[in-house]
Write a protein that holds these residues in place. Sequence first.
Motif, PDB file in Angstrom:
ATOM      1  N   ASP A  49       9.478 -20.455 -14.662  1.00  0.00           N
ATOM      2  CA  ASP A  49       8.242 -19.966 -14.039  1.00  0.00           C
ATOM      3  C   ASP A  49       7.382 -21.105 -13.517  1.00  0.00           C
ATOM      4  O   ASP A  49       6.654 -20.951 -12.542  1.00  0.00           O
ATOM      5  CB  ASP A  49       7.384 -19.245 -15.096  1.00  0.00           C
ATOM      6  CG  ASP A  49       7.681 -17.772 -15.136  1.00  0.00           C
ATOM      7  OD1 ASP A  49       8.608 -17.351 -14.423  1.00  0.00           O
ATOM      8  OD2 ASP A  49       6.976 -17.061 -15.873  1.00  0.00           O
ATOM      9  N   PHE A  50       7.410 -22.224 -14.244  1.00  0.00           N
ATOM     10  CA  PHE A  50       6.560 -23.360 -13.876  1.00  0.00           C
ATOM     11  C   PHE A  50       7.330 -24.401 -13.082  1.00  0.00           C
ATOM     12  O   PHE A  50       6.815 -24.966 -12.141  1.00  0.00           O
ATOM     13  CB  PHE A  50       6.008 -24.051 -15.134  1.00  0.00           C
ATOM     14  CG  PHE A  50       5.018 -23.222 -15.872  1.00  0.00           C
ATOM     15  CD1 PHE A  50       3.667 -23.287 -15.536  1.00  0.00           C
ATOM     16  CD2 PHE A  50       5.415 -22.370 -16.882  1.00  0.00           C
ATOM     17  CE1 PHE A  50       2.744 -22.510 -16.214  1.00  0.00           C
ATOM     18  CE2 PHE A  50       4.493 -21.593 -17.566  1.00  0.00           C
ATOM     19  CZ  PHE A  50       3.151 -21.656 -17.227  1.00  0.00           C
ATOM     20  N   VAL A  51       8.547 -24.695 -13.518  1.00  0.00           N
ATOM     21  CA  VAL A  51       9.260 -25.848 -12.967  1.00  0.00           C
ATOM     22  C   VAL A  51      10.599 -25.497 -12.323  1.00  0.00           C
ATOM     23  O   VAL A  51      11.380 -26.395 -12.012  1.00  0.00           O
ATOM     24  CB  VAL A  51       9.444 -26.963 -14.035  1.00  0.00           C
ATOM     25  CG1 VAL A  51       8.134 -27.683 -14.266  1.00  0.00           C
ATOM     26  CG2 VAL A  51       9.973 -26.399 -15.341  1.00  0.00           C
ATOM     27  N   GLY A  52      10.829 -24.191 -12.097  1.00  0.00           N
ATOM     28  CA  GLY A  52      11.960 -23.723 -11.297  1.00  0.00           C
ATOM     29  C   GLY A  52      13.265 -24.430 -11.595  1.00  0.00           C
ATOM     30  O   GLY A  52      13.673 -24.571 -12.743  1.00  0.00           O
ATOM     31  N   ASP A  53      13.911 -24.893 -10.523  1.00  0.00           N
ATOM     32  CA  ASP A  53      15.171 -25.612 -10.712  1.00  0.00           C
ATOM     33  C   ASP A  53      14.948 -27.122 -10.687  1.00  0.00           C
ATOM     34  O   ASP A  53      15.777 -27.881 -10.201  1.00  0.00           O
ATOM     35  CB  ASP A  53      16.230 -25.165  -9.689  1.00  0.00           C
ATOM     36  CG  ASP A  53      15.734 -25.274  -8.247  1.00  0.00           C
ATOM     37  OD1 ASP A  53      14.593 -25.753  -8.043  1.00  0.00           O
ATOM     38  OD2 ASP A  53      16.477 -24.891  -7.331  1.00  0.00           O
ATOM     39  N   GLY A  54      13.808 -27.550 -11.221  1.00  0.00           N
ATOM     40  CA  GLY A  54      13.602 -28.985 -11.491  1.00  0.00           C
ATOM     41  C   GLY A  54      14.703 -29.474 -12.416  1.00  0.00           C
ATOM     42  O   GLY A  54      15.420 -28.673 -13.027  1.00  0.00           O
ATOM     43  N   LEU A  55      14.822 -30.800 -12.528  1.00  0.00           N
ATOM     44  CA  LEU A  55      15.981 -31.371 -13.238  1.00  0.00           C
ATOM     45  C   LEU A  55      16.228 -30.756 -14.609  1.00  0.00           C
ATOM     46  O   LEU A  55      17.355 -30.417 -14.946  1.00  0.00           O
ATOM     47  CB  LEU A  55      15.779 -32.885 -13.424  1.00  0.00           C
ATOM     48  CG  LEU A  55      16.228 -33.800 -12.289  1.00  0.00           C
ATOM     49  CD1 LEU A  55      15.950 -35.249 -12.657  1.00  0.00           C
ATOM     50  CD2 LEU A  55      17.710 -33.612 -11.978  1.00  0.00           C
ATOM     51  N   PHE A  56      15.180 -30.600 -15.405  1.00  0.00           N
ATOM     52  CA  PHE A  56      15.357 -30.178 -16.792  1.00  0.00           C
ATOM     53  C   PHE A  56      15.797 -28.725 -16.898  1.00  0.00           C
ATOM     54  O   PHE A  56      16.583 -28.358 -17.770  1.00  0.00           O
ATOM     55  CB  PHE A  56      14.041 -30.403 -17.553  1.00  0.00           C
ATOM     56  CG  PHE A  56      14.138 -30.103 -19.015  1.00  0.00           C
ATOM     57  CD1 PHE A  56      14.819 -30.968 -19.857  1.00  0.00           C
ATOM     58  CD2 PHE A  56      13.560 -28.961 -19.547  1.00  0.00           C
ATOM     59  CE1 PHE A  56      14.918 -30.689 -21.206  1.00  0.00           C
ATOM     60  CE2 PHE A  56      13.663 -28.681 -20.902  1.00  0.00           C
ATOM     61  CZ  PHE A  56      14.340 -29.548 -21.736  1.00  0.00           C
ATOM     62  N   THR A  57      15.275 -27.885 -16.010  1.00  0.00           N
ATOM     63  CA  THR A  57      15.501 -26.445 -16.115  1.00  0.00           C
ATOM     64  C   THR A  57      16.532 -25.920 -15.122  1.00  0.00           C
ATOM     65  O   THR A  57      16.733 -24.714 -15.017  1.00  0.00           O
ATOM     66  CB  THR A  57      14.170 -25.697 -15.907  1.00  0.00           C
ATOM     67  OG1 THR A  57      13.463 -26.334 -14.840  1.00  0.00           O
ATOM     68  CG2 THR A  57      13.325 -25.706 -17.168  1.00  0.00           C
ATOM     69  N   ALA A  58      17.174 -26.823 -14.374  1.00  0.00           N
ATOM     70  CA  ALA A  58      18.196 -26.377 -13.421  1.00  0.00           C
ATOM     71  C   ALA A  58      19.375 -25.766 -14.174  1.00  0.00           C
ATOM     72  O   ALA A  58      19.706 -26.189 -15.277  1.00  0.00           O
ATOM     73  CB  ALA A  58      18.660 -27.564 -12.582  1.00  0.00           C
ATOM     74  N   LEU A  59      19.986 -24.782 -13.545  1.00  0.00           N
ATOM     75  CA  LEU A  59      21.187 -24.179 -14.112  1.00  0.00           C
ATOM     76  C   LEU A  59      22.396 -24.973 -13.643  1.00  0.00           C
ATOM     77  O   LEU A  59      22.365 -25.616 -12.586  1.00  0.00           O
ATOM     78  CB  LEU A  59      21.327 -22.729 -13.630  1.00  0.00           C
ATOM     79  CG  LEU A  59      20.154 -21.815 -13.967  1.00  0.00           C
ATOM     80  CD1 LEU A  59      20.303 -20.470 -13.252  1.00  0.00           C
ATOM     81  CD2 LEU A  59      20.071 -21.610 -15.476  1.00  0.00           C
ATOM     82  N   GLU A  60      23.452 -24.907 -14.451  1.00  0.00           N
ATOM     83  CA  GLU A  60      24.711 -25.560 -14.101  1.00  0.00           C
ATOM     84  C   GLU A  60      25.082 -25.210 -12.654  1.00  0.00           C
ATOM     85  O   GLU A  60      25.057 -24.038 -12.278  1.00  0.00           O
ATOM     86  CB  GLU A  60      25.798 -25.055 -15.075  1.00  0.00           C
ATOM     87  CG  GLU A  60      27.215 -25.349 -14.680  1.00  0.00           C
ATOM     88  CD  GLU A  60      27.748 -26.623 -15.322  1.00  0.00           C
ATOM     89  OE1 GLU A  60      26.937 -27.380 -15.900  1.00  0.00           O
ATOM     90  OE2 GLU A  60      28.958 -26.848 -15.241  1.00  0.00           O
ATOM     91  N   GLY A  61      25.354 -26.226 -11.859  1.00  0.00           N
ATOM     92  CA  GLY A  61      25.835 -25.982 -10.504  1.00  0.00           C
ATOM     93  C   GLY A  61      24.751 -25.810  -9.453  1.00  0.00           C
ATOM     94  O   GLY A  61      25.069 -25.706  -8.272  1.00  0.00           O
ATOM     95  N   GLU A  62      23.480 -25.782  -9.827  1.00  0.00           N
ATOM     96  CA  GLU A  62      22.439 -25.606  -8.799  1.00  0.00           C
ATOM     97  C   GLU A  62      22.356 -26.846  -7.903  1.00  0.00           C
ATOM     98  O   GLU A  62      22.299 -27.977  -8.383  1.00  0.00           O
ATOM     99  CB  GLU A  62      21.069 -25.305  -9.445  1.00  0.00           C
ATOM    100  CG  GLU A  62      20.866 -23.812  -9.630  1.00  0.00           C
ATOM    101  CD  GLU A  62      19.542 -23.400 -10.260  1.00  0.00           C
ATOM    102  OE1 GLU A  62      19.058 -22.318  -9.922  1.00  0.00           O
ATOM    103  OE2 GLU A  62      19.010 -24.151 -11.094  1.00  0.00           O
TER     104      GLU A  62
END
Length: 465
Positions: free
Chosen positions: A81-94
């Motif tokens: 919600d806050f940091v989207g696909d930023g490095l820490f919260t990115a999903l595998e393969g994004e």
Amino acid sequence: SGHKFPHPPGRRPIAYDAMRMNTDTPIKNVMTIGGSLGPIFEVRVFNQKYVFVSDAALAAELCDESRFYKVLAPAVAQLRDFVGDGLFTALEGEQNWHTAHGVLMPAFAKAAMRGYHDTMLETAAEMFGVWDSQGGPIDVTADMTRLTLETISRCAFSRDFGSFTSSERHPFVDAMVMALMTGMQKGALDAVPGGGRIARRIDERNADQRAYLDDLVDTMVGERRESGERHDDLLDRMLYEAHPETGVKLDDRNIREQILTFLVAGHETTSGALSFALYYLSRNPEILAKAHAEVDDLLGPDPDTEPTFEQIPRLRYLRRCLDETLRLWPTAPAFARSPRETTTVGAGTEHEVVMTPDDWAMIILPMTHRDPKAWGPTAEDFDPDRFLPENSRGRMKNIYKPFGTGERACIGRQFAIHEAILVLARILHRFDITGDPDYELRIEERLTIVPKDFHVTLTPRTPTV
Ligand code: HEM
């Protein structure tokens, strides 16, 4: 049967194990529940099943990149919600993970630390200025948070947050704690009947602080772009660098998410690590004396002497103290892994179990790092010398993971280590540290862990050479 992993006794209908889990202290609860459930166990809160690993050998298996990959635990998924696909919260393969990793990696290579060294020293010196002028016991976690937030904002964004010019906590810190706590609470609410309504109320209550974060980041980007200035920092890389192979650049939305990611990930865990280290030093006079001696030997009699960049890695004893601190209290205390294909874990043991790609498990580091099967009978003790090479021989591999594992391991590891050693060296060189003997360590959880209400008295000292 609906479950294949051991679970706590006395489960209730509908709520299952909910009574055992307090959303404000999940790690503490899991450490309590898990004591008797074996190496891998499940806790179910209404419809949400969590699987936890407390065993070092099993954790090492889950760290095998060929069989497992990083997934987001519910509380971390909420941070999107806050940091989207930023490095820490990115999903595998994004795709954005790949782009950002390639663009930002060079800023975190070991050699790049040379460029941050003087800023780290200046920031620490500013903190000493405040300490010298105010006297009295210091609130360790609060001041380490000031220091590390100021350091990351200056090093990565060439921006002064003014953390030492105000006695108030910086509003960013409150907004960050809100975001992290929200993740924890909403992650737990997802599976609770009526939880959606509560989650919306949490969001409404936090709307102002969200707007504050948006505004802060917009201002940072806006000022940099308008100034036309170039800085050799992380923000410039985010704005202007392309991925070395693909030539792709980060888009504006992702840049916002990366800035927030680095402001939070870049200080909160280092602050906790420094605070826990000071806690253990204050509790162990012999270890403290050795740490003082190492720093005095290297830096000499003048407490104003600052370590050079090259001297930091020579502080081997301080490094062992830091490593041992992060063994007992890894400040990012858990991460989640899922099998790429159906696989058997713990094969050949009585705990052997099949995990399918639908399964995932959280490695609970304060448990795996204290597993006596891996660390011996003194696993609960603070003993920096267990990290001496001669004492590490024969130890199981891949069991010490305070910075995560594999491709998704911490990008800021070198930064954190350089900063933490530098700060500890300067504090120890200048001060004697006295904790309150009656203080009992308490842990505050906000996805990360920090010591709660821990104070020390610092007395200026003359280094003994
Ligand atoms: C990832 C721990 C300091 C930025 C991680 C992970 C851990 C961790 C365990 C992996 C999480 C997972 O698998 O889900 C720590 C600890 C630190 C620290 C204990 C301090 C003692 C820092 C610093 C920065 C940073 C100083 C930035 C300057 C990041 C980022 C990621 C990450 C961006 C995500 C990397 C990726 O997935 O590509 N950290 N960290 N961390 N950390 Fe750190």
